[in-house]
Design a protein around this motif. Structure first.
Motif, PDB file in Angstrom:
ATOM      1  N   CYS A 105      -5.019   4.792  -6.504  1.00 58.98           N
ATOM      2  CA  CYS A 105      -5.739   5.111  -5.265  1.00 58.98           C
ATOM      3  C   CYS A 105      -6.970   4.232  -5.101  1.00 58.98           C
ATOM      4  N   ARG A 106      -7.655   3.974  -6.202  1.00 58.96           N
ATOM      5  CA  ARG A 106      -8.829   3.084  -6.115  1.00 58.96           C
ATOM      6  C   ARG A 106      -8.409   1.670  -5.720  1.00 58.96           C
ATOM      7  N   ASP A 107      -7.231   1.222  -6.191  1.00 56.94           N
ATOM      8  CA  ASP A 107      -6.707  -0.091  -5.779  1.00 56.94           C
ATOM      9  C   ASP A 107      -6.413  -0.115  -4.279  1.00 56.94           C
ATOM     10  N   ILE A 108      -5.819   0.961  -3.781  1.00 56.46           N
ATOM     11  CA  ILE A 108      -5.510   1.048  -2.343  1.00 56.46           C
ATOM     12  C   ILE A 108      -6.800   1.052  -1.526  1.00 56.46           C
ATOM     13  N   LEU A 109      -7.769   1.848  -1.967  1.00 56.83           N
ATOM     14  CA  LEU A 109      -9.014   1.969  -1.202  1.00 56.83           C
ATOM     15  C   LEU A 109      -9.850   0.690  -1.262  1.00 56.83           C
ATOM     16  N   ALA A 110      -9.615  -0.142  -2.265  1.00 63.55           N
ATOM     17  CA  ALA A 110     -10.297  -1.441  -2.311  1.00 63.55           C
ATOM     18  C   ALA A 110      -9.804  -2.338  -1.187  1.00 63.55           C
ATOM     19  N   ILE A 131       0.823  -1.218   0.000  1.00 69.64           N
ATOM     20  CA  ILE A 131       0.000   0.000   0.000  1.00 69.64           C
ATOM     21  C   ILE A 131       0.855   1.265   0.000  1.00 69.64           C
ATOM     22  N   GLU A 132       1.824   1.350   0.866  1.00 73.69           N
ATOM     23  CA  GLU A 132       2.615   2.592   0.938  1.00 73.69           C
ATOM     24  C   GLU A 132       3.430   2.813  -0.333  1.00 73.69           C
ATOM     25  N   GLN A 133       3.951   1.735  -0.895  1.00 73.61           N
ATOM     26  CA  GLN A 133       4.694   1.855  -2.153  1.00 73.61           C
ATOM     27  C   GLN A 133       3.750   2.295  -3.275  1.00 73.61           C
ATOM     28  N   ALA A 134       2.554   1.748  -3.292  1.00 76.02           N
ATOM     29  CA  ALA A 134       1.571   2.134  -4.311  1.00 76.02           C
ATOM     30  C   ALA A 134       1.163   3.600  -4.140  1.00 76.02           C
ATOM     31  N   LEU A 135       0.998   4.020  -2.898  1.00 70.18           N
ATOM     32  CA  LEU A 135       0.638   5.415  -2.646  1.00 70.18           C
ATOM     33  C   LEU A 135       1.728   6.359  -3.156  1.00 70.18           C
ATOM     34  N   SER A 136       2.962   5.977  -2.953  1.00 64.91           N
ATOM     35  CA  SER A 136       4.077   6.776  -3.450  1.00 64.91           C
ATOM     36  C   SER A 136       4.045   6.864  -4.979  1.00 64.91           C
ATOM     37  N   LYS A 137       3.720   5.755  -5.620  1.00 61.67           N
ATOM     38  CA  LYS A 137       3.613   5.766  -7.092  1.00 61.67           C
ATOM     39  C   LYS A 137       2.447   6.649  -7.549  1.00 61.67           C
ATOM     40  N   ALA A 138       1.352   6.596  -6.841  1.00 58.87           N
ATOM     41  CA  ALA A 138       0.207   7.439  -7.201  1.00 58.87           C
ATOM     42  C   ALA A 138       0.576   8.918  -7.108  1.00 58.87           C
ATOM     43  N   ASP A 139       1.266   9.258  -6.038  1.00 58.15           N
ATOM     44  CA  ASP A 139       1.710  10.651  -5.883  1.00 58.15           C
ATOM     45  C   ASP A 139       2.658  11.037  -7.015  1.00 58.15           C
ATOM     46  N   ARG A 172      -7.965  -0.912   1.703  1.00 52.17           N
ATOM     47  CA  ARG A 172      -8.101  -0.125   2.945  1.00 52.17           C
ATOM     48  C   ARG A 172      -9.019   1.064   2.661  1.00 52.17           C
ATOM     49  N   PRO A 173     -10.326   0.868   2.775  1.00 55.50           N
ATOM     50  CA  PRO A 173     -11.302   1.900   2.372  1.00 55.50           C
ATOM     51  C   PRO A 173     -11.167   3.237   3.100  1.00 55.50           C
ATOM     52  N   ASP A 174     -10.557   3.255   4.271  1.00 54.17           N
ATOM     53  CA  ASP A 174     -10.435   4.504   5.026  1.00 54.17           C
ATOM     54  C   ASP A 174      -9.013   5.053   5.027  1.00 54.17           C
ATOM     55  N   HIS A 175      -8.209   4.656   4.090  1.00 51.06           N
ATOM     56  CA  HIS A 175      -6.829   5.149   4.032  1.00 51.06           C
ATOM     57  C   HIS A 175      -6.864   6.638   3.683  1.00 51.06           C
ATOM     58  N   ASP A 176      -6.585   7.463   4.674  1.00 50.21           N
ATOM     59  CA  ASP A 176      -6.756   8.911   4.530  1.00 50.21           C
ATOM     60  C   ASP A 176      -5.909   9.501   3.396  1.00 50.21           C
ATOM     61  N   ASP A 177      -4.664   9.092   3.299  1.00 49.88           N
ATOM     62  CA  ASP A 177      -3.799   9.652   2.249  1.00 49.88           C
ATOM     63  C   ASP A 177      -4.280   9.232   0.856  1.00 49.88           C
ATOM     64  N   ALA A 178      -4.782   8.011   0.738  1.00 53.02           N
ATOM     65  CA  ALA A 178      -5.315   7.562  -0.558  1.00 53.02           C
ATOM     66  C   ALA A 178      -6.593   8.330  -0.902  1.00 53.02           C
ATOM     67  N   LEU A 179      -7.417   8.607   0.106  1.00 58.80           N
ATOM     68  CA  LEU A 179      -8.627   9.404  -0.138  1.00 58.80           C
ATOM     69  C   LEU A 179      -8.262  10.808  -0.636  1.00 58.80           C
ATOM     70  N   LYS A 180      -7.289  11.439   0.044  1.00 62.93           N
ATOM     71  CA  LYS A 180      -6.869  12.786  -0.384  1.00 62.93           C
ATOM     72  C   LYS A 180      -6.322  12.760  -1.801  1.00 62.93           C
ATOM     73  N   LEU A 181      -5.453  11.801  -2.068  1.00 62.55           N
ATOM     74  CA  LEU A 181      -4.820  11.732  -3.390  1.00 62.55           C
ATOM     75  C   LEU A 181      -5.837  11.391  -4.477  1.00 62.55           C
ATOM     76  N   LEU A 182      -6.789  10.526  -4.167  1.00 62.84           N
ATOM     77  CA  LEU A 182      -7.846  10.221  -5.141  1.00 62.84           C
ATOM     78  C   LEU A 182      -8.672  11.466  -5.436  1.00 62.84           C
ATOM     79  N   GLY A 183      -9.079  12.161  -4.381  1.00 64.77           N
ATOM     80  CA  GLY A 183      -9.863  13.383  -4.597  1.00 64.77           C
ATOM     81  C   GLY A 183      -9.101  14.419  -5.399  1.00 64.77           C
ATOM     82  N   LEU A 184      -7.838  14.602  -5.065  1.00 62.85           N
ATOM     83  CA  LEU A 184      -7.031  15.580  -5.810  1.00 62.85           C
ATOM     84  C   LEU A 184      -6.825  15.140  -7.254  1.00 62.85           C
TER      85      LEU A 184
END
Length: 168
Positions: free
Chosen positions: A35-40, A12-20, A42-54
């Protein structure tokens, strides 16, 4: 048809870094997908939610008519009131820019006004480490309003904070 594969939780953290990184490369669709893969997983992953919204707001110039509500719903899921208010302000600001780009000055004015309301509220409740962010966004919105006479012309009866911003 093909099925999506589930992201391993230890990635998850590596994927989040790639998304950023994809977002920084101006490839918001790639960031959105990750981000959608991460949220699938961990649905409440705050950083993934922010990055998806942005990432969705990065696409507003083409998609704001159908992505705006989803973006607000994503930001509504953030953990703190400050983040919910601040990021909703960003969604309204970017929606306003897209509306202005599409010649919808009156709608853009209303969206800028709503963004200002959110940034004003966010400034009141900002944690010390983030207290400049809503002020910076507020000032950017005011500059947009001041630099685009079509927004003043389309404003109609001004509400609340806009009286002082536009000096009417």
């Amino acid at each position: 048809m093909y099925e999506l594969k589930r992201l391993p939780t230890n990635s998850i953290e590596q994927a989040l870094s790639k998304a950023d990184h994809y977002r920084e490369l101006n490839q918001p669709e790639e960031a959105e997908s990750i981000c959608r893969d991460i949220l699938a997983v961990r649905p409440d992953h705050d950083d993934a939610l922010k990055l998806l919204g942005l990432s969705l707001t990065d696409q507003f110039h083409r998609t704001w008519t159908h992505a705006f509500d989803e973006t607000l719903n994503i930001f509504e899921r953030l953990a703190t009131e400050y983040e919910r208010v601040y990021y909703a302000g960003i969604a309204y600001e970017r929606c306003a820019k897209a509306q202005l780009e599409h010649g919808q000055a009156h709608n853009a004015f209303i969206s800028f006004e709503t963004a200002l309301e959110h940034f004003g509220r966010a400034a009141q409740i900002a944690p010390p480490e983030s207290n400049a962010d809503p002020i910076l966004r507020w000032n950017r919105c005011v500059r947009m309003l001041n630099d685009h006479p079509e927004l003043r012309d389309a404003s109609g009866p001004a509400r609340g904070a806009m009286h002082s911003v536009l000096g009417d």
